[in-house]
Structures are given as C-alpha cells and as structure tokens.
Design an enzyme around this catalytic site. Structure first.
Site, short mmCIF file in Angstrom:
data_model
loop_
_atom_site.label_atom_id
_atom_site.label_comp_id
_atom_site.label_asym_id
_atom_site.label_seq_id
_atom_site.Cartn_x
_atom_site.Cartn_y
_atom_site.Cartn_z
N SER A 114 78.29 64.62 4.64
CA SER A 114 78.57 65.68 5.62
C SER A 114 77.35 66.57 5.88
CB SER A 114 79.74 66.54 5.14
OG SER A 114 79.48 67.11 3.86
N GLY A 150 82.15 63.27 3.46
CA GLY A 150 82.91 62.84 2.29
C GLY A 150 82.35 61.62 1.59
N ASN A 176 78.67 64.53 -3.11
CA ASN A 176 80.10 64.31 -3.35
C ASN A 176 80.36 63.65 -4.69
OD1 ASN A 176 81.30 65.38 -0.91
ND2 ASN A 176 80.30 63.70 0.16
N ASP A 221 82.85 78.01 4.04
CA ASP A 221 83.22 77.29 2.82
C ASP A 221 82.20 77.47 1.71
OD1 ASP A 221 81.08 75.66 3.56
OD2 ASP A 221 82.33 73.93 4.06
N HIS A 230 78.50 74.11 3.15
CA HIS A 230 77.81 73.43 4.25
C HIS A 230 76.94 74.41 5.04
CE1 HIS A 230 81.23 70.69 3.46
NE2 HIS A 230 80.35 69.75 3.80
#
Length: 223
Positions: free
Chosen positions: A45, A82, A110, A191, A194
């Site tokens: 991502s 992801g 991840n 979040d 990111h």
C-alpha cells in the site's frame, strides 16, 4: 541471372562494408536510446498509494520529479495494498514486465505488522531479488523497520534484513522507505501509518538522488 537487375554489381571493399555496417547501426542504437527508462514500483500500500488521490502516489510523484530533472523515464505502479513478501513473490512474474529496466522493491511492512517470522520475510525477499536479477532487472531495495511495539528481539531480527540482502546481491539500498515521514503526524494520514500527499512529496524529495544515481549508472552501462 541472379544479378540481372544489378549489371554493375561489384563486391564490397572492406572499407565500404564497414561504412555500411556503421550507417545501419546508428539508427538502431538511436532508436534504443529514444525509449524511456522503464521503472516499476513493486510493493504494498505504501507504493500503491493507499488513501491518496490521482497523481499523488509515490510512483507518479517520482516519475514527475525525475522528468523535471531531465530524465526520460516512465514509472509504473505495481503496488498492491495489503501485500506481503509472500504475495509479492507469487505475483512477480505478471506484475513486473520483462522490459522493465529498474525495479524498486518495497515489501515487508505487512509481514512485520502481522508478526511473520523475519526469516520467512528474508527468504521471500531473497527469492524476489534473485528472480528479478535473473531476468536482467536492476533492483533497488527499499528497507523497512519494525514497529517499536513488536519488541527489541523482533526488531533485531527484522531490521537488518534489507542491508544484508543489499550487500549480498549488490543492490542499491534505501535504508528506510518512510524515513522522515514515519511517526510524523504532519506527513501521515489519520491511520498514523500511511503517508499523505505531503508525506509522499517528502519521500520523493529524499529518495530522488538515490534513484537519479541508479539511472546515471544505467546510462553508463548502456553507453
């Protein structure tokens, strides 16, 4: 009869043959140089541009910055939100075109967030690097660091992976892809993980000299 339409045909002299070969070679090499350098951002991502608008992802911003510096490049976005190193290894063959010159590999975040054993992450990244080099791609490896909440033992096993692989395979290394952005609210989305548009701009600004150096090396090899 074979030379009916060339009544004055004479065998080429050696000098004439060399001149013809040179003239034929010049347009071919010129055409090759006219093609833009193909860069692929192969990652998760962070590469895909999660939460960002059109034109704001890292590959798009990198392409614009390199072109502004005079580099004839096209940067493709092969990021999948992801994705893990295992997922990247599985999709490599169809995600990275054969004609790509440079591949920026950005995977592992991840794996770390899911607590995947670092040994598995390293094995997957190594397999990715080996496949890319076997296909003739120049590889830039973007490093990641373990989140503090995973503890010092996990960090001690995870963090050195990228430098170790870069040294083993002679790769250009970006020590930490989110350097200057991680843990900086101004450059992150809500979040807290990111990068926002400002964060991407800062990343591109910091990493531009690294990618530019890779392109200069590529140009020297092609000359």
């Amino acid at each position: 009869m074979a030379f009916k339409f060339f009544p004055h045909f004479q065998p080429f002299k050696k000098s004439s043959f060399l001149l013809l070969a040179f003239l034929l070679a010049v347009p071919a090499s010129g055409a090759a140089r006219a093609e833009p350098v193909q860069i692929v951002g192969f990652g998760d991502s962070l590469m895909a541009g999660y939460g960002l608008g059109p034109g704001e992802s890292f590959p798009e911003k990198l392409e614009a910055a390199l072109q502004a510096k005079g580099f004839d490049v096209a940067v493709a976005n092969a990021g999948v939100s992801g994705d893990t190193t295992s997922g990247g290894l599985t999709r490599l063959e169809w995600s990275v075109p054969e004609e790509a010159d440079v591949v920026v590999v950005e995977l592992g975040a991840n794996d770390m967030l899911r607590g995947i054993p670092p040994a598995s992450t390293e094995a997957n990244l190594e397999a990715i690097v080996e496949k890319l080099q076997a296909r003739g791609h120049r590889v830039v490896l973007a490093g990641m660091r373990a989140a503090p909440n995973l503890g010092p033992d996990y960090a001690a096993a995870f963090d050195p992976i990228y430098e170790r692989l870069a040294g083993k395979y002679g790769l250009t290394l970006i020590p930490f892809f989110l350097d200057g952005v991680a843990a900086e609210p101004t450059f992150l989305q809500e979040d807290g993980m990111h990068p926002n548009a400002k964060g991407i701009e800062r990343m591109v600004e910091r990493l531009l000299p690294v990618i530019a150096r890779v392109l200069e090396e590529q140009k020297e090899e092609d000359a």
